[in-house]
Design an enzyme around this catalytic site. Structure first.
Site, PDB file in Angstrom:
ATOM      1  N   LEU A 159      -5.415  -9.380   9.425  1.00 52.63           N
ATOM      2  CA  LEU A 159      -6.301  -7.955   9.418  1.00 52.63           C
ATOM      3  C   LEU A 159      -6.005  -7.432   8.051  1.00 52.63           C
ATOM      4  CD1 LEU A 159      -4.993  -6.857  12.904  1.00 52.63           C
ATOM      5  CD2 LEU A 159      -7.361  -7.238  12.261  1.00 52.63           C
ATOM      6  N   ASP A 160      -7.103  -6.756   7.584  1.00 48.36           N
ATOM      7  CA  ASP A 160      -6.866  -5.806   6.583  1.00 48.36           C
ATOM      8  C   ASP A 160      -5.984  -5.058   6.755  1.00 48.36           C
ATOM      9  OD1 ASP A 160      -9.030  -7.214   5.404  1.00 48.36           O
ATOM     10  OD2 ASP A 160     -10.573  -5.691   6.364  1.00 48.36           O
ATOM     11  N   PRO A 161      -5.153  -4.464   5.782  1.00 50.39           N
ATOM     12  CA  PRO A 161      -4.205  -3.432   5.914  1.00 50.39           C
ATOM     13  C   PRO A 161      -4.527  -2.326   6.664  1.00 50.39           C
ATOM     14  CG  PRO A 161      -4.100  -4.272   3.645  1.00 50.39           C
ATOM     15  CD  PRO A 161      -5.074  -4.871   4.281  1.00 50.39           C
TER      16      PRO A 161
END
EC number: 5.4.99.25
Length: 275
Positions: A37-39
């Site tokens: 997942l993107d930050p």
């Protein structure tokens, strides 16, 4: 410890940093996750400990479902709120128009992936070039939007949910919706709700067999023979078609591949007992 479960990653922490916290909390050394997942994103993250870390590529993790919010008028090279460069005023829009445009994206969706992405260019991730301001050409990709639904509109924010195929960039989908509305737009919120049957349920342990994408096969050889990796021929199997299969016993399972009437083990001695 062998364990498969779904954790809920909070926003503004990387998937790797979150896994490190999980390992410390459970006091395990061997752990992994599937589906970075993107930050800035939050939501479901499939975690495995021990022998179950070998199973990720055999799990049914698709389609994926997301809830996301578009910030109309905001521009960002990363297509999310981490790199906002400008914000412009946008007049209020008709909700019916928004719904119709969102619904128009059901089906195949062809687009250029974000520059800030893990797509490889010349052996390197695209974000390495983007972070240095270098121009690169990414090839168009096609994804499938299986379902998409309007959730609500609070100007200038539009929230929708989408069920998508593997590798779909929700940031690009949101950008395309905003462009069709006639304005720039970027994500202000992104939550992964599900990956296949994987949903967040307080990190309860899961039986991995129930989440395999492989078909169960049956063999003539004994449990002991399979445990010790006895050679298998096509005549030993109930199902002989090409493909990947799992073979179950009361305390372990194996995964095999059949290809051109040849049989080989992909995994073996995977414990069925989980914690």
């Amino acid at each position: 410890m062998n364990r498969l479960f779904v954790a809920y990653k909070p926003p503004f922490v990387s998937s790797n940093a979150f896994l490190h916290k999980i390992k410390k909390r459970y006091r395990v050394k061997k752990a992994g996750f599937s589906g970075t997942l993107d930050p800035f994103a939050c939501g479901t993250l499939i975690i495995a400990f021990g022998a179950y870390t070998k199973l990720f590529r055999f799990l049914q993790k698709y389609p994926k479902r997301y809830r996301t919010t578009i910030w109309l008028g905001a521009s960002s090279p990363s297509l999310d709120i981490e790199k906002i460069e400008s914000i412009q005023d946008v007049p209020p829009l008709d909700e019916r128009t928004i719904k119709d445009i969102i619904n128009s994206f059901v089906g195949e969706f062809t687009y250029i992936p974000p520059l800030f992405s893990a797509k490889k260019v010349g052996g390197k991730r695209a974000y390495h070039f983007a972070a240095r301001g270098k121009q690169i050409d990414l090839k168009p990709v096609t994804s499938t939007i299986e379902e998409i639904s309007f959730v609500h509109y609070r100007h200038p924010f539009i929230t929708f949910e989408a069920t998508v195929s593997e590798g779909t960039y929700i940031r690009s989908l949101a950008e395309a919706i905003a462009k069709k509305l006639g304005f720039p737009g970027t994500l202000s919120y992104l939550e992964r709700l599900a990956e296949g049957k994987f949903v967040y349920e307080n990190e309860n342990p899961l039986d991995p067999v129930q989440y395999l994408r492989t078909k169960q096969n049956f063999v003539k050889k004994s449990k002991e023979a399979i445990f010790h990796g006895a050679k298998l021929t096509i005549d030993d199997l109930a199902y002989k078609e090409d493909g990947e299969y799992h073979i179950l016993f009361d305390d372990f399972f194996a995964i095999i591949r059949v290809e051109k009437k040849k049989v080989r083990y992909l995994l073996n001695q995977i414990p069925r007992k989980y914690q």
